[in-house]
Design a protein around this motif. Structure first.
Motif, PDB file in Angstrom:
ATOM      1  N   MET A   1       1.015  -1.463  -0.154  1.00  0.00           N
ATOM      2  CA  MET A   1       0.020  -0.259  -0.058  1.00  0.00           C
ATOM      3  C   MET A   1       0.845   1.102   0.154  1.00  0.00           C
ATOM      4  N   VAL A   2       0.354   2.309  -0.005  1.00  0.00           N
ATOM      5  CA  VAL A   2       0.686   3.456  -0.324  1.00  0.00           C
ATOM      6  C   VAL A   2       0.186   4.224  -0.196  1.00  0.00           C
ATOM      7  N   SER A   3       0.872   5.505   1.412  1.00  0.00           N
ATOM      8  CA  SER A   3       0.536   6.156   1.986  1.00  0.00           C
ATOM      9  C   SER A   3       0.702   8.074   1.865  1.00  0.00           C
ATOM     10  N   SER A   4      -0.237   8.646   1.744  1.00  0.00           N
ATOM     11  CA  SER A   4       0.479  10.074   1.880  1.00  0.00           C
ATOM     12  C   SER A   4       1.099  10.393   2.964  1.00  0.00           C
ATOM     13  N   MET A   5       1.724  11.476   3.307  1.00  0.00           N
ATOM     14  CA  MET A   5       2.429  12.152   4.684  1.00  0.00           C
ATOM     15  C   MET A   5       1.146  12.256   6.500  1.00  0.00           C
ATOM     16  N   ASP A   6       0.268  12.593   5.735  1.00  0.00           N
ATOM     17  CA  ASP A   6      -0.896  12.529   6.454  1.00  0.00           C
ATOM     18  C   ASP A   6      -1.883  12.044   6.017  1.00  0.00           C
ATOM     19  N   GLY A   7      -1.785  10.045   6.395  1.00  0.00           N
ATOM     20  CA  GLY A   7      -2.544   9.225   6.332  1.00  0.00           C
ATOM     21  C   GLY A   7      -3.271   8.992   5.038  1.00  0.00           C
ATOM     22  N   ALA A   8      -3.397   9.285   4.648  1.00  0.00           N
ATOM     23  CA  ALA A   8      -4.376   9.427   3.209  1.00  0.00           C
ATOM     24  C   ALA A   8      -3.812   8.450   2.759  1.00  0.00           C
ATOM     25  N   ALA A   9      -4.770   6.877   2.409  1.00  0.00           N
ATOM     26  CA  ALA A   9      -4.807   6.033   0.974  1.00  0.00           C
ATOM     27  C   ALA A   9      -5.201   6.056   0.220  1.00  0.00           C
ATOM     28  N   HIS A  10      -5.683   6.965  -0.767  1.00  0.00           N
ATOM     29  CA  HIS A  10      -5.959   7.736  -1.744  1.00  0.00           C
ATOM     30  C   HIS A  10      -6.006   8.970  -2.414  1.00  0.00           C
ATOM     31  N   ASP A  30       0.988 -11.163   7.236  1.00  0.00           N
ATOM     32  CA  ASP A  30       2.278 -11.963   7.350  1.00  0.00           C
ATOM     33  C   ASP A  30       3.345 -10.922   7.481  1.00  0.00           C
ATOM     34  N   GLU A  31       3.062  -9.824   6.286  1.00  0.00           N
ATOM     35  CA  GLU A  31       4.152  -9.118   5.881  1.00  0.00           C
ATOM     36  C   GLU A  31       3.092  -7.578   5.290  1.00  0.00           C
ATOM     37  N   MET A  32       3.524  -6.432   5.482  1.00  0.00           N
ATOM     38  CA  MET A  32       3.102  -5.277   5.309  1.00  0.00           C
ATOM     39  C   MET A  32       4.294  -4.123   4.567  1.00  0.00           C
ATOM     40  N   CYS A  33       3.964  -4.049   3.479  1.00  0.00           N
ATOM     41  CA  CYS A  33       5.384  -3.203   2.634  1.00  0.00           C
ATOM     42  C   CYS A  33       4.094  -1.581   2.308  1.00  0.00           C
ATOM     43  N   LEU A  34       4.737  -0.785   3.046  1.00  0.00           N
ATOM     44  CA  LEU A  34       3.900   0.371   3.025  1.00  0.00           C
ATOM     45  C   LEU A  34       5.149   1.201   2.522  1.00  0.00           C
ATOM     46  N   THR A  35       4.059   2.300   1.148  1.00  0.00           N
ATOM     47  CA  THR A  35       5.132   2.980   0.677  1.00  0.00           C
ATOM     48  C   THR A  35       4.559   4.546   0.848  1.00  0.00           C
ATOM     49  N   LEU A  36       5.638   5.225   1.815  1.00  0.00           N
ATOM     50  CA  LEU A  36       4.978   6.314   3.008  1.00  0.00           C
ATOM     51  C   LEU A  36       5.816   7.649   1.677  1.00  0.00           C
ATOM     52  N   ALA A  37       4.396   8.533   1.211  1.00  0.00           N
ATOM     53  CA  ALA A  37       5.161   9.405  -0.545  1.00  0.00           C
ATOM     54  C   ALA A  37       5.065  10.426   0.720  1.00  0.00           C
ATOM     55  N   PRO A  38       6.494  12.017  -0.012  1.00  0.00           N
ATOM     56  CA  PRO A  38       6.034  12.867   0.056  1.00  0.00           C
ATOM     57  C   PRO A  38       5.511  13.751  -0.123  1.00  0.00           C
ATOM     58  N   VAL A  39       4.148  13.595   0.183  1.00  0.00           N
ATOM     59  CA  VAL A  39       3.094  14.235  -0.164  1.00  0.00           C
ATOM     60  C   VAL A  39       1.833  15.079   1.197  1.00  0.00           C
ATOM     61  N   VAL A  40       1.328  15.878   0.507  1.00  0.00           N
ATOM     62  CA  VAL A  40       0.130  15.540   1.627  1.00  0.00           C
ATOM     63  C   VAL A  40      -0.986  15.949   0.357  1.00  0.00           C
ATOM     64  N   ALA A  41      -2.325  15.195   1.903  1.00  0.00           N
ATOM     65  CA  ALA A  41      -3.469  15.204   0.659  1.00  0.00           C
ATOM     66  C   ALA A  41      -4.233  15.691   1.594  1.00  0.00           C
ATOM     67  N   VAL A  42      -4.937  15.978   3.001  1.00  0.00           N
ATOM     68  CA  VAL A  42      -5.850  16.430   3.169  1.00  0.00           C
ATOM     69  C   VAL A  42      -7.166  15.492   2.750  1.00  0.00           C
ATOM     70  N   GLY A  43      -8.180  16.502   2.485  1.00  0.00           N
ATOM     71  CA  GLY A  43      -9.657  15.209   2.199  1.00  0.00           C
ATOM     72  C   GLY A  43      -9.710  14.071   3.639  1.00  0.00           C
ATOM     73  N   ALA A  44     -11.442  13.733   2.901  1.00  0.00           N
ATOM     74  CA  ALA A  44     -11.923  11.935   3.936  1.00  0.00           C
ATOM     75  C   ALA A  44     -11.051  10.957   3.376  1.00  0.00           C
ATOM     76  N   ALA A  45      -9.854  10.783   2.895  1.00  0.00           N
ATOM     77  CA  ALA A  45     -10.066   9.701   1.941  1.00  0.00           C
ATOM     78  C   ALA A  45      -9.554   8.529   3.194  1.00  0.00           C
ATOM     79  N   PRO A  46     -10.030   7.407   3.817  1.00  0.00           N
ATOM     80  CA  PRO A  46      -9.536   6.242   4.257  1.00  0.00           C
ATOM     81  C   PRO A  46      -8.272   6.116   4.587  1.00  0.00           C
ATOM     82  N   ARG A  47      -7.898   5.651   6.105  1.00  0.00           N
ATOM     83  CA  ARG A  47      -6.666   5.603   6.354  1.00  0.00           C
ATOM     84  C   ARG A  47      -6.228   3.882   5.318  1.00  0.00           C
ATOM     85  N   ILE A  48      -5.656   3.482   5.338  1.00  0.00           N
ATOM     86  CA  ILE A  48      -4.573   2.440   4.738  1.00  0.00           C
ATOM     87  C   ILE A  48      -5.237   0.791   5.099  1.00  0.00           C
TER      88      ILE A  48
END
Length: 274
Positions: free
Chosen positions: A62-71, A225-243
């Motif tokens: 999964m990928v997440s913005s700095m503020d926790g948005a999943a998309h 079993d395993e989480m591959c998480l990309t933390l993107a250097p962006v801020v999305a704000v909005g109402a997107a859910p967490r990952i």
């Protein structure tokens, strides 16, 4: 790209004070080859105790913005980057099957996984077909079975649902040549049973790309079993859910940090079940 964790061990020193061997490469910033990425993200060996206990391995990407948005506006692509897409492709190339929720299939416009020449020999040596299958998790089977995902795959697309799913939709899927498997007794899928159902087909290297609701269900069921998480250097704000968006767990489950890579401000982390 550079490795931030774990760093290479210091080289051994011979009795006369000289290096016994050339030191391993440090965290230099360069583009990694696909083979290097494949080694970095290799699934556990079959004799790995953790793998043996589970009878398979379910990793998430999964990928997440700095503020926790999943998309952003329903799609993950605006959060991604070149290195993230390279790793996305590598993780798919290593997997037997990609498990994804029906809503993500619709939102992201999923197509069949493609064969990649760079991984042909590696997949053949692992006893895998040319491309991973896609397994869609759905309760109501509200899917368009005329889409390329179902009509043009290199490996047959699978549908995972519950035994209580609408019989007419199950029949329609099978008439379209889709393989339907029951992984639950009710309307929907029991996330704890997905790995076992897929292992019955010989699929033990599992990759899920979400979305957040499906990933939350896997985590809450103790199936991840395993989480591959990309933390993107962006801020999305909005109402997107967490990952992950699912039922709360009684006690937060701890995962151990396995590796961290960095490129262009993106952090590529990998956590394994403790």
């Amino acid at each position: 790209m550079r490795r931030l964790f774990p760093l290479p061990a210091p080289s051994a020193t011979s009795p006369d004070g000289t290096d016994a061997a050339a030191p391993p490469p440090g965290p230099t910033d360069r583009e990694w080859t696909l083979d290097e990425l494949a080694e970095a993200y290799a699934y556990p060996a079959p004799d790995d105790p953790a793998y043996a206990r589970r009878g398979g391995w379910l990793r998430a990407n999964m990928v997440s913005s700095m503020d926790g948005a999943a998309h952003h506006e329903g799609r993950s692509q605006p959060l991604s980057g070149d290195a993230d897409m390279r790793i996305f492709g590598v993780l798919r190339a290593l997997a037997d099957v990609v498990v994804v929720g029906a809503e993500t299939v619709r939102q992201e416009g999923y197509r069949p996984a493609r064969a990649r020449e760079a991984f042909a020999a590696r997949r053949a040596a692992a006893g895998q077909g040319p491309a991973p299958a896609i397994a869609v998790v759905t309760a109501g089977l509200g899917l368009d079975f005329g889409l390329p995902l179902f009509t043009e795959p290199l490996a047959p697309t699978l549908v995972l649902t519950g035994a209580g799913a609408p019989a007419d939709r199950v029949a329609k899927a099978r008439e379209a040549g889709v393989e339907v498997f029951f992984a639950g007794e009710g309307l929907g899928v029991d996330p704890a049973r997905v790995a076992g159902v897929l292992a019955g087909r010989g699929h033990t290297r599992l990759l899920t790309e979400g979305g957040p609701r499906l990933l939350g269900q896997f985590a809450a069921a103790g199936a991840l079993d395993e989480m591959c998480l990309t933390l993107a250097p962006v801020v999305a704000v909005g109402a997107a859910p967490r990952i992950m968006n699912g039922p709360a767990v009684p006690v937060p489950e701890r995962f151990a940090l396995a590796s961290v890579l960095e490129e262009a401000g993106f952090l590529f982390t990998r956590y394994r079940r403790s």
